[in-house]
Design a protein around this motif. Structure first.
Motif, PDB file in Angstrom:
ATOM      1  N   ASN A  52       0.810  -1.222   0.000  1.00 16.55           N
ATOM      2  CA  ASN A  52       0.000   0.000   0.000  1.00 16.55           C
ATOM      3  C   ASN A  52       0.845   1.275   0.000  1.00 16.55           C
ATOM      4  O   ASN A  52       0.367   2.333   0.388  1.00 16.55           O
ATOM      5  CB  ASN A  52      -0.937  -0.015   1.217  1.00 16.55           C
ATOM      6  CG  ASN A  52      -2.107   0.927   1.039  1.00 16.55           C
ATOM      7  OD1 ASN A  52      -2.406   1.343  -0.074  1.00 16.55           O
ATOM      8  ND2 ASN A  52      -2.748   1.273   2.137  1.00 16.55           N
ATOM      9  N   HIS A  53       2.098   1.170  -0.422  1.00 17.69           N
ATOM     10  CA  HIS A  53       2.959   2.354  -0.560  1.00 17.69           C
ATOM     11  C   HIS A  53       3.221   3.077   0.757  1.00 17.69           C
ATOM     12  O   HIS A  53       3.572   4.242   0.764  1.00 17.69           O
ATOM     13  CB  HIS A  53       2.351   3.385  -1.534  1.00 17.69           C
ATOM     14  CG  HIS A  53       2.239   2.904  -2.942  1.00 17.69           C
ATOM     15  ND1 HIS A  53       1.183   2.136  -3.389  1.00 17.69           N
ATOM     16  CD2 HIS A  53       3.040   3.090  -4.006  1.00 17.69           C
ATOM     17  CE1 HIS A  53       1.346   1.883  -4.674  1.00 17.69           C
ATOM     18  NE2 HIS A  53       2.458   2.449  -5.066  1.00 17.69           N
ATOM     19  N   LEU A  54       3.013   2.415   1.875  1.00 18.10           N
ATOM     20  CA  LEU A  54       3.264   3.079   3.155  1.00 18.10           C
ATOM     21  C   LEU A  54       4.695   2.832   3.624  1.00 18.10           C
ATOM     22  O   LEU A  54       5.182   3.510   4.525  1.00 18.10           O
ATOM     23  CB  LEU A  54       2.271   2.598   4.223  1.00 18.10           C
ATOM     24  CG  LEU A  54       0.808   2.999   3.991  1.00 18.10           C
ATOM     25  CD1 LEU A  54      -0.118   2.225   4.922  1.00 18.10           C
ATOM     26  CD2 LEU A  54       0.623   4.486   4.178  1.00 18.10           C
ATOM     27  N   GLU A  55       5.347   1.834   3.049  1.00 19.23           N
ATOM     28  CA  GLU A  55       6.765   1.584   3.309  1.00 19.23           C
ATOM     29  C   GLU A  55       7.459   1.388   1.971  1.00 19.23           C
ATOM     30  O   GLU A  55       6.868   0.836   1.044  1.00 19.23           O
ATOM     31  CB  GLU A  55       6.970   0.300   4.140  1.00 19.23           C
ATOM     32  CG  GLU A  55       6.300   0.279   5.488  1.00 19.23           C
ATOM     33  CD  GLU A  55       6.985   1.165   6.519  1.00 19.23           C
ATOM     34  OE1 GLU A  55       8.043   1.761   6.210  1.00 19.23           O
ATOM     35  OE2 GLU A  55       6.432   1.248   7.628  1.00 19.23           O
ATOM     36  N   LYS A  56       8.692   1.806   1.913  1.00 20.41           N
ATOM     37  CA  LYS A  56       9.490   1.613   0.700  1.00 20.41           C
ATOM     38  C   LYS A  56      10.135   0.236   0.721  1.00 20.41           C
ATOM     39  O   LYS A  56      10.702  -0.156   1.733  1.00 20.41           O
ATOM     40  CB  LYS A  56      10.578   2.673   0.644  1.00 20.41           C
ATOM     41  CG  LYS A  56      10.337   3.720  -0.396  1.00 20.41           C
ATOM     42  CD  LYS A  56      11.625   4.447  -0.765  1.00 20.41           C
ATOM     43  CE  LYS A  56      11.319   5.536  -1.762  1.00 20.41           C
ATOM     44  NZ  LYS A  56      11.559   6.877  -1.239  1.00 20.41           N
ATOM     45  N   VAL A  57      10.053  -0.448  -0.395  1.00 18.68           N
ATOM     46  CA  VAL A  57      10.720  -1.741  -0.510  1.00 18.68           C
ATOM     47  C   VAL A  57      12.215  -1.490  -0.749  1.00 18.68           C
ATOM     48  O   VAL A  57      12.586  -0.608  -1.504  1.00 18.68           O
ATOM     49  CB  VAL A  57      10.104  -2.521  -1.695  1.00 18.68           C
ATOM     50  CG1 VAL A  57      10.938  -3.721  -2.059  1.00 18.68           C
ATOM     51  CG2 VAL A  57       8.673  -2.929  -1.366  1.00 18.68           C
ATOM     52  N   ASP A  58      13.067  -2.275  -0.085  1.00 26.51           N
ATOM     53  CA  ASP A  58      14.517  -2.094  -0.249  1.00 26.51           C
ATOM     54  C   ASP A  58      15.123  -2.988  -1.324  1.00 26.51           C
ATOM     55  O   ASP A  58      16.208  -2.727  -1.826  1.00 26.51           O
ATOM     56  CB  ASP A  58      15.255  -2.408   1.063  1.00 26.51           C
ATOM     57  CG  ASP A  58      14.871  -1.468   2.177  1.00 26.51           C
ATOM     58  OD1 ASP A  58      14.596  -0.298   1.882  1.00 26.51           O
ATOM     59  OD2 ASP A  58      14.834  -1.908   3.338  1.00 26.51           O
ATOM     60  N   GLY A  59      14.427  -4.083  -1.622  1.00 26.49           N
ATOM     61  CA  GLY A  59      14.996  -4.986  -2.610  1.00 26.49           C
ATOM     62  C   GLY A  59      13.944  -5.926  -3.152  1.00 26.49           C
ATOM     63  O   GLY A  59      12.874  -6.067  -2.569  1.00 26.49           O
ATOM     64  N   GLY A  60      14.245  -6.546  -4.270  1.00 24.99           N
ATOM     65  CA  GLY A  60      13.280  -7.435  -4.893  1.00 24.99           C
ATOM     66  C   GLY A  60      12.292  -6.640  -5.720  1.00 24.99           C
ATOM     67  O   GLY A  60      12.513  -5.465  -6.013  1.00 24.99           O
TER      68      GLY A  60
END
Ligand code: ADP
Ligand code: MG
Length: 254
Positions: A52-60
């Motif tokens: 839901n775009h509330l946290e940034k993904v760091d990888g993958g």
């Protein structure tokens, strides 16, 4: 071929030195219900928040409806989404939390029409008609004028579901929607979710309600310490888990 509604490939997320998601692989097809289970702290909420775009993904790689979360593709180049673009994407995703998060100074109806009128530009009269219909759908047709404080936890949670549905989302995320409820109020909320699933809504549901996961889930995913330990048909994963960690968890919640 259309893309799955949610596709995660090796999704990683860390908070400082704590790696919370250590390479999550997961697919949610359109119209399917994916139930996410696992001990507290295993990263379930963080994963939903990434979707839901509330946290940034760091990888993958994480895509929703074929679009890379956080990025816009232009030719072969990726551009980070602007705030406004993130907001647009998030409109298509409904989220329901453990705590109902209703606006306390607004009636049930006003809560439901808030986003459509303020964000989506729907006229008040149209939004009201739609909200009445949605409140009826969640069994609260006669509570439109009540304030959250005048409603039970289960009723508030059903208003929260109606409010999320008012934006006509293509995906609904539920983060332990019944965990804060008195036991006698859980059933009504699960019934609403069950009907939503039957109507074809794509849903990712974090829940400890094993019965719900078994009956309604198309897939069950067991997470522990930031990895998917086991995933598949709920009747398999929840009834005859292959992994010891899944068995240990189930023996605690059942
Ligand atoms: P779950 O929902 O499965 O209980 P969470 O995703 O909430 O798990 O949390 C996973 C881990 O990440 C926990 O150890 C939690 O303390 C940590 N965590 C979650 N959000 C943050 C944050 N914003 N900053 C630092 N640590 C966090
Ligand atoms: Mg959580």
């Amino acid at each position: 071929m259309t893309a799955p509604m949610v596709l995660a490939e090796g999704v990683r997320k860390r908070f400082g030195r704590l790696e919370v998601l250590k390479g999550i692989d997961l697919t949610v097809e359109r119209g399917q219900v994916c139930c996410l289970l696992g001990p507290s702290g295993s990263g379930k909420s963080t994963f939903l928040r990434c979707i839901n775009h509330l946290e940034k993904v760091d990888g993958g790689k994480l895509t929703v409806d074929g679009e890379l979360v956080g990025y816009r593709q232009q030719g072969s180049r990726l551009h980070e989404l602007r705030e406004r673009e993130v907001a647009e994407r998030r409109r298509d995703i409904g989220m329901v939390f453990q705590r109902f998060n209703l606006f306390p100074h607004m009636t049930a109806l006003e809560n439901v029409i808030e986003a459509p009128t303020k964000v989506a530009g729907v006229s008040r009269s149209e939004a009201r008609d739609q909200a009445r219909h949605l409140l009826q759908q969640v069994g609260l047709g006669d509570r439109a004028g009540h304030y959250p404080a005048q409603l039970s936890g289960g009723q508030q949670q059903r208003v929260a579901i109606a409010r999320a549905l008012a934006m006509k989302p293509k995906l609904m995320l539920f983060d332990e929607p019944t965990s804060a409820l008195d036991p006698e109020l859980v059933g009504d909320v699960l019934d609403v979710m069950r009907r939503l699933a039957a109507d074809g809504m794509t849903m990712v549901v974090v829940t400890h309600e094993i019965g719900f996961a078994r009956e309604v889930g198309d897939t069950a995913v067991f997470m522990d310490e930031g990895v998917v330990v086991e995933a598949g048909d709920p009747r398999q994963v929840l009834a005859e888990p292959e992994q010891e960690r899944t068995r240990a968890f189930l023996s605690k919640v059942l």
